[in-house]
Design a protein around this motif. Structure first.
Motif, PDB file in Angstrom:
ATOM      1  N   LEU A  26       0.832  -1.196   0.000  1.00 16.90           N
ATOM      2  CA  LEU A  26       0.000   0.000   0.000  1.00 16.90           C
ATOM      3  C   LEU A  26       0.869   1.249   0.000  1.00 16.90           C
ATOM      4  O   LEU A  26       1.891   1.316   0.655  1.00 16.90           O
ATOM      5  CB  LEU A  26      -0.894   0.006   1.247  1.00 16.90           C
ATOM      6  CG  LEU A  26      -1.896  -1.137   1.369  1.00 16.90           C
ATOM      7  CD1 LEU A  26      -2.684  -0.980   2.637  1.00 16.90           C
ATOM      8  CD2 LEU A  26      -2.817  -1.160   0.184  1.00 16.90           C
ATOM      9  N   ALA A  53       1.223   5.487   0.678  1.00 17.11           N
ATOM     10  CA  ALA A  53       0.849   6.287   1.847  1.00 17.11           C
ATOM     11  C   ALA A  53      -0.609   6.727   1.835  1.00 17.11           C
ATOM     12  O   ALA A  53      -1.306   6.611   2.848  1.00 17.11           O
ATOM     13  CB  ALA A  53       1.790   7.482   1.982  1.00 17.11           C
ATOM     14  N   LEU A  62      -2.686   3.891   2.790  1.00 20.08           N
ATOM     15  CA  LEU A  62      -2.598   3.581   4.211  1.00 20.08           C
ATOM     16  C   LEU A  62      -3.538   4.450   5.015  1.00 20.08           C
ATOM     17  O   LEU A  62      -4.268   3.977   5.896  1.00 20.08           O
ATOM     18  CB  LEU A  62      -1.160   3.783   4.711  1.00 20.08           C
ATOM     19  CG  LEU A  62      -0.119   2.753   4.278  1.00 20.08           C
ATOM     20  CD1 LEU A  62       1.253   3.177   4.743  1.00 20.08           C
ATOM     21  CD2 LEU A  62      -0.446   1.390   4.844  1.00 20.08           C
ATOM     22  N   LEU A  63      -3.518   5.745   4.691  1.00 23.27           N
ATOM     23  CA  LEU A  63      -4.393   6.646   5.428  1.00 23.27           C
ATOM     24  C   LEU A  63      -5.848   6.316   5.174  1.00 23.27           C
ATOM     25  O   LEU A  63      -6.681   6.360   6.085  1.00 23.27           O
ATOM     26  CB  LEU A  63      -4.101   8.095   5.015  1.00 23.27           C
ATOM     27  CG  LEU A  63      -2.787   8.643   5.581  1.00 23.27           C
ATOM     28  CD1 LEU A  63      -2.490  10.005   4.999  1.00 23.27           C
ATOM     29  CD2 LEU A  63      -2.875   8.719   7.087  1.00 23.27           C
ATOM     30  N   ARG A 101      -7.117   3.414   7.229  1.00 19.78           N
ATOM     31  CA  ARG A 101      -7.437   3.663   8.639  1.00 19.78           C
ATOM     32  C   ARG A 101      -8.847   4.181   8.815  1.00 19.78           C
ATOM     33  O   ARG A 101      -9.435   4.045   9.874  1.00 19.78           O
ATOM     34  CB  ARG A 101      -6.463   4.685   9.222  1.00 19.78           C
ATOM     35  CG  ARG A 101      -5.108   4.145   9.481  1.00 19.78           C
ATOM     36  CD  ARG A 101      -5.138   3.065  10.488  1.00 19.78           C
ATOM     37  NE  ARG A 101      -5.147   3.567  11.836  1.00 19.78           N
ATOM     38  CZ  ARG A 101      -5.162   2.797  12.924  1.00 19.78           C
ATOM     39  NH1 ARG A 101      -5.216   1.519  12.793  1.00 19.78           N
ATOM     40  NH2 ARG A 101      -5.152   3.320  14.111  1.00 19.78           N
ATOM     41  N   ARG A 107     -11.468   3.295   7.055  1.00 22.73           N
ATOM     42  CA  ARG A 107     -12.547   2.459   6.524  1.00 22.73           C
ATOM     43  C   ARG A 107     -13.427   1.979   7.674  1.00 22.73           C
ATOM     44  O   ARG A 107     -13.036   2.017   8.824  1.00 22.73           O
ATOM     45  CB  ARG A 107     -11.968   1.265   5.768  1.00 22.73           C
ATOM     46  CG  ARG A 107     -11.357   0.236   6.667  1.00 22.73           C
ATOM     47  CD  ARG A 107     -10.566  -0.780   5.877  1.00 22.73           C
ATOM     48  NE  ARG A 107      -9.809  -1.619   6.777  1.00 22.73           N
ATOM     49  CZ  ARG A 107      -8.674  -2.212   6.481  1.00 22.73           C
ATOM     50  NH1 ARG A 107      -8.157  -2.047   5.283  1.00 22.73           N
ATOM     51  NH2 ARG A 107      -8.043  -2.968   7.352  1.00 22.73           N
ATOM     52  N   ARG A 111      -3.992  -5.220   6.402  1.00 19.55           N
ATOM     53  CA  ARG A 111      -3.909  -4.762   7.776  1.00 19.55           C
ATOM     54  C   ARG A 111      -3.042  -3.520   7.859  1.00 19.55           C
ATOM     55  O   ARG A 111      -1.896  -3.552   7.413  1.00 19.55           O
ATOM     56  CB  ARG A 111      -3.268  -5.842   8.657  1.00 19.55           C
ATOM     57  CG  ARG A 111      -4.113  -7.061   8.844  1.00 19.55           C
ATOM     58  CD  ARG A 111      -3.304  -8.178   9.426  1.00 19.55           C
ATOM     59  NE  ARG A 111      -4.117  -9.341   9.622  1.00 19.55           N
ATOM     60  CZ  ARG A 111      -4.390 -10.239   8.696  1.00 19.55           C
ATOM     61  NH1 ARG A 111      -3.873 -10.118   7.504  1.00 19.55           N
ATOM     62  NH2 ARG A 111      -5.169 -11.259   8.953  1.00 19.55           N
ATOM     63  N   VAL A 112      -3.603  -2.483   8.446  1.00 25.05           N
ATOM     64  CA  VAL A 112      -2.840  -1.240   8.611  1.00 25.05           C
ATOM     65  C   VAL A 112      -2.920  -0.856  10.076  1.00 25.05           C
ATOM     66  O   VAL A 112      -4.003  -0.765  10.640  1.00 25.05           O
ATOM     67  CB  VAL A 112      -3.431  -0.123   7.736  1.00 25.05           C
ATOM     68  CG1 VAL A 112      -2.709   1.185   7.986  1.00 25.05           C
ATOM     69  CG2 VAL A 112      -3.316  -0.495   6.272  1.00 25.05           C
ATOM     70  N   GLU A 113      -1.770  -0.659  10.687  1.00 30.25           N
ATOM     71  CA  GLU A 113      -1.745  -0.332  12.119  1.00 30.25           C
ATOM     72  C   GLU A 113      -0.768   0.795  12.365  1.00 30.25           C
ATOM     73  O   GLU A 113       0.190   0.993  11.607  1.00 30.25           O
ATOM     74  CB  GLU A 113      -1.299  -1.547  12.946  1.00 30.25           C
ATOM     75  CG  GLU A 113      -2.174  -2.762  12.815  1.00 30.25           C
ATOM     76  CD  GLU A 113      -3.494  -2.592  13.531  1.00 30.25           C
ATOM     77  OE1 GLU A 113      -3.556  -1.793  14.476  1.00 30.25           O
ATOM     78  OE2 GLU A 113      -4.470  -3.232  13.110  1.00 30.25           O
ATOM     79  N   ARG A 114      -0.993   1.498  13.466  1.00 28.92           N
ATOM     80  CA  ARG A 114      -0.035   2.515  13.891  1.00 28.92           C
ATOM     81  C   ARG A 114       1.184   1.827  14.479  1.00 28.92           C
ATOM     82  O   ARG A 114       1.064   0.850  15.217  1.00 28.92           O
ATOM     83  CB  ARG A 114      -0.672   3.395  14.978  1.00 28.92           C
ATOM     84  CG  ARG A 114      -1.608   4.451  14.444  1.00 28.92           C
ATOM     85  CD  ARG A 114      -2.197   5.262  15.583  1.00 28.92           C
ATOM     86  NE  ARG A 114      -1.226   6.163  16.174  1.00 28.92           N
ATOM     87  CZ  ARG A 114      -0.731   6.039  17.395  1.00 28.92           C
ATOM     88  NH1 ARG A 114      -1.108   5.065  18.178  1.00 28.92           N
ATOM     89  NH2 ARG A 114       0.149   6.906  17.858  1.00 28.92           N
TER      90      ARG A 114
END
Lengths: 271, 585
Positions: free
Chosen positions: B65, B67, B70-71, B74, B76, B117-120
């Protein structure tokens, strides 16, 4: 080209587009066995990887839709390169994300500005109306003055912050936990006709029997999935998911000449 | 009418039949789509490629993904869409509404599957896979999952591979291998190929974890017998492990064990012995509690006699206790040192070890294999001004069991034989009345007939006799009981001595209830709700030997077999039940 990696007799598909292609174009279902990213703590809907029956994998290889490969081991010689490129990609993403975050902050501030302006105007109006009531006028003025001062201050501080070019703190960086391997690798193709550690099914009579039935039913246009928990070999559906059919028991036996004979059993009431 | 059924000859390499546009083409090459089988695979080619390509195949990479993506990820929605739109359709009827619903379902499905999967970074715990040890080591402090998963060793926080993989799929950790973060695909490959956990076991593990259960690896040493549990031995075990956990860093000399810890921590003590010690020995004894040697004696083998046997022992123990403290109980020095070292090194997933029956001797007052000669205790075990002495507790044996023993048939015969030789024939008054041998023999004959139902001599005098005499049974149930050939057995009967077969079925996991999560403590998890054995449908049903062995190994916790069939899990268990015997019921 669709490539499916096989390890220890198990074929897993890791790409969502591949799953879609298999289901929609080729009529092969498989079963999702991994956690779904959106909801990893529930069991009703699972996500990637998609597990294929050995019969499904073999069929796909036989018709040439898919290339079966042995699951590749990580190559130590390429490790340094991969690490360097990962770090580069991470830094780049970090920069981009900071820039995007700054932009988002800026646009939010713009919106806020309008709202602030509206709020200030409304407040001034209200004060003018109230000033006729008298009494705490001076206080109100001082308050409104202070408020206005505060309001006025607000736009300036984020501007100062964004002007300073503040980067996102490292902990706010978003990372992707990749589902499929994010870099290409080379893998050895697998011959499903030959028994090997990764494909132990070749030549086994049980597998051959199941495969002949699977192939025959697939060519007739049915959609098959595993039926172990019902005590059978396959569940056969007339179309893709969504159909709920009355179930009958089907006994299948392949004949030596290649044809398959089907016998259907149905419960008969004794009345 | 469903138009999809076409009869085709099932031959490989047959001519491609003209496809109906609405259906999936069944013969490849199919039209359209970028994911074609191979270059040049158009309608002209009749046969699928016979040989695999000799060159290595390039596996295309997964999606990375950018940038903005990615944002966007988050923000969705977090809710799962419902599975079906509208009531389930029974048969495809070709209507447009159905098709539309199907299409909608499918679109949602592809969208769901394609999400990444997108995480901080701040909310991810960094972990490193260590293949040589077979564990995953946490590099940053653990989060909430530490309450029920993972274990500590030498100050490091470690996870088992299946736990790490599950957490990776949940998006709680970031797994590194040689400084490179692993994708889920790579993690499946690396972590699940070891000999500790395989793919099937991981599927069952994650299935149960997603349902909310607490799933730990099976620890054979933690199985307490019902007797131990009765004595609340697990309470002591907790105390022990908490204590040694704190004293992890101290040197492992056993002399450092203070009296606060139960002496059982030190040596492989007979578990019955341990129980009795705890209940009878005062805790302030044995200040330094170094072990002394115990004499070997035979341990009783028969489990059914166990409970009555031990109760009998309690009496002499209290009596002996009044004679001398510690009453000659000494423990073997053998294996003690290594025990304490193990106990001190914290809980590495395996707690105390199993009792070793062969090495433990124990005073034995029962009628079989007596061991009543008790040596004097070592003087350093005793408080000052208390002298220990040797004792022979033989005299107590007679005063032990006031209740009449129910002897087994063999014992009755033995006693009858012994009585024959012990008793004096002439003491019988009827014999004294006999004046000569003939009368004596008649007396014997009379007695013999009486004993053997002389009234029914025609029945009892033949080689084939009735199974029961009228006096023996008074109800249909008793009759059936007497004549039954098959006796009720339980699954765990006779399982104590069964050996493990290499490569056989093993217990994999302990499963604890989901609602006990708040009270769950990793160091003392308590009794699990069930234990899991995992197998596939292709493998044969476990034979009776394995079943007995596994049930015995599981103790009093129910054993569940999880059978995997290609992503479907079915749970089976074996139940002991007793058939009703009485006809009247």
């Amino acid at each position: 080209m669709l490539v499916v990696e096989v390890a220890n007799g198990r074929s897993l598909v890791w790409g969502a587009e591949a799953v879609q292609a298999l289901r929609e174009r080729l009529g092969v279902g498989g079963r999702a066995v991994g956690a779904l990213p959106r909801g990893p703590r529930q069991n009703s809907r699972l996500g990637l990887p998609l597990l294929l029956l050995p019969e499904e994998a073999r069929l796909l290889a036989e018709i040439g839709a898919v290339t079966l490969v042995s699951a590749p081991r990580p190559d130590p010689s390429l490790h340094g390169q991969a690490l360097a490129s990962f770090r580069r990609q991470q830094e780049q993403s970090f920069q981009e994300q900071s820039a995007l975050a700054a932009e988002a902050r800026e646009s939010r501030r713009q919106e806020l500005l309008e709202k602030i302006a509206e709020g200030q105007a409304a407040k001034k109006q209200k004060l003018e109306q109230d000033s006729g009531a008298g009494g705490s006028e001076s206080e109100a003025q001082a308050e409104s003055g202070a408020d206005a001062g505060a309001w006025v201050h607000l736009p300036s501080s984020p501007r100062a912050a964004s002007d300073a070019g503040a980067l996102l703190p490292r902990s706010a960086l978003l990372v992707q936990l990749a589902t499929a391997r994010p870099r290409p690798v080379k893998a050895r193709p697998l011959d499903w006709r030959v028994q090997s550690k990764d494909w132990p099914h070749a030549g086994r009579p049980a597998h051959e029997l199941r495969y002949s039935i699977y192939r025959d039913l697939w060519e007739r246009g049915f959609f098959l999935s595993a039926a172990g928990k019902f005590g059978g070999d396959f569940l056969v559906y007339p179309g893709e998911r969504g159909w709920d059919v009355r179930k009958t028991l089907l006994l299948c036996s392949p004949q030596p000449d290649g044809k398959v004979v089907y016998t259907s059993l149905q419960w008969a009431s004794l009345q | 009418m469903w138009a999809g059924i076409r009869t085709q000859e099932s031959q490989a390499g047959g001519k491609p039949v003209g496809e109906e546009p609405a259906l999936r083409p069944r013969r490849v090459p199919a039209g359209g789509g970028a994911h074609e089988a191979r270059a040049g695979a158009d309608c002209g080619q009749m046969e699928p490629e016979p040989e695999p390509e000799p060159a290595a195949v390039e596996v295309p990479p997964g999606r990375v993904l950018s940038a903005p993506e990615l944002l966007a990820a988050r923000s969705r929605s977090q809710k799962l869409p419902q599975r079906s739109h509208g009531p389930k359709d029974f048969l495809p009827d070709g209507s447009a509404a159905q098709a539309e619903r199907l299409r909608q379902c499918r679109e949602e499905l592809w969208q769901l599957l394609a999400e990444e999967r997108v995480e901080r970074l701040g909310s991810l715990v960094a972990a490193e896979w260590r293949p040589e040890e077979g564990f995953v080591e946490l590099k940053s402090p653990a989060g909430k999952f530490w309450h029920t998963m993972g274990f500590s060793e030498q100050g490091r926080q470690l996870l088992h591979p299946e736990e790490a993989l599950y957490l990776l799929e949940c998006g709680s950790i970031q797994l590194f291998y040689q400084d490179l973060p692993l994708s889920i695909q790579e993690a499946y490959q690396l972590l699940l190929t070891g000999d500790t956990v395989n793919f099937l076991q991981y599927q069952v593990f994650s299935h149960l974890k997603r349902l909310g259960y607490v799933v730990r690896r099976f620890q054979p040493s933690s199985v307490l017998s019902p007797y131990e549990r009765q004595l609340n031995l697990d309470g002591y075990a907790q105390h022990l492990e908490d204590g040694t956990g704190k004293r992890k860093r101290s040197t492992s000399s056993r002399q450092e064990q203070t009296a606060a810890f139960p002496p059982m921590s030190l040596s492989p003590v007979n578990k019955k012995a341990k129980g009795l010690e705890d209940s009878l020995l005062p805790m302030n004894l044995a200040a330094s509690s170094p072990p002394a040697s115990i004499q070997n004696s035979q341990c009783p083998e028969e489990k059914p006699q166990e409970s009555s046997y031990v109760k009998d022992l309690e009496v002499p123990f209290q009596l002996l206790g009044s004679l001398e403290p510690c009453s000659g109980l000494a423990r073997e020095g053998r294996g003690c040192g290594q025990e304490s070292v193990k106990a001190e090194n914290g809980v590495k997933g395996a707690g105390k070890l199993r009792w070793n029956f062969e090495q433990i001797s124990f005073p034995n007052m029962a009628s079989d294999s007596r061991h009543t000669l008790l040596a004097a205790p070592a003087p350093e075990l005793l408080p000052a001004n208390v002298a220990g002495r040797e004792t022979d507790a033989e005299s107590w044996c007679q005063k032990l069991n006031q209740r009449k023993e129910k002897l087994s048939r063999r014992e009755q015969e033995q006693q009858a034989e012994a009585r024959q030789f012990r008793g004096d024939v002439n003491a019988d008054p009827e014999v004294q009345h006999c004046s000569n041998w003939r009368e004596y023999k008649e007396l014997l004959h009379r007695r013999h007939l009486q004993k053997n139902h002389s009234c029914l001599l025609h029945l009892w005098g033949q080689p084939v006799t009735p199974l029961l005499s009228p006096g023996q049974a008074d109800s249909p149930a008793a009759v059936l009981q007497h004549i039954s050939v098959l006796q009720t057995t339980h699954l765990a009967d006779g399982a104590a001595g069964l050996l493990e077969k290499p490569g056989g079925l093993e217990i994999s996991f302990d499963v604890y209830q989901a609602d006990s999560v708040a009270m769950f403590r990793k160091n003392s998890p308590g009794k699990p709700h069930a234990r899991m054995c995992i197998s596939g449908f292709d493998e044969p049903v476990p034979d009776l030997c394995s079943l007995k062995r596994l049930t015995f190994q599981s103790g009093d916790v129910p054993l569940i077999f999880a059978l995997m069939d290609h992503g479907d899990i079915s749970f089976y268990s074996f139940r002991d039940f007793t058939l009703p015997k009485d006809l009247e019921h």
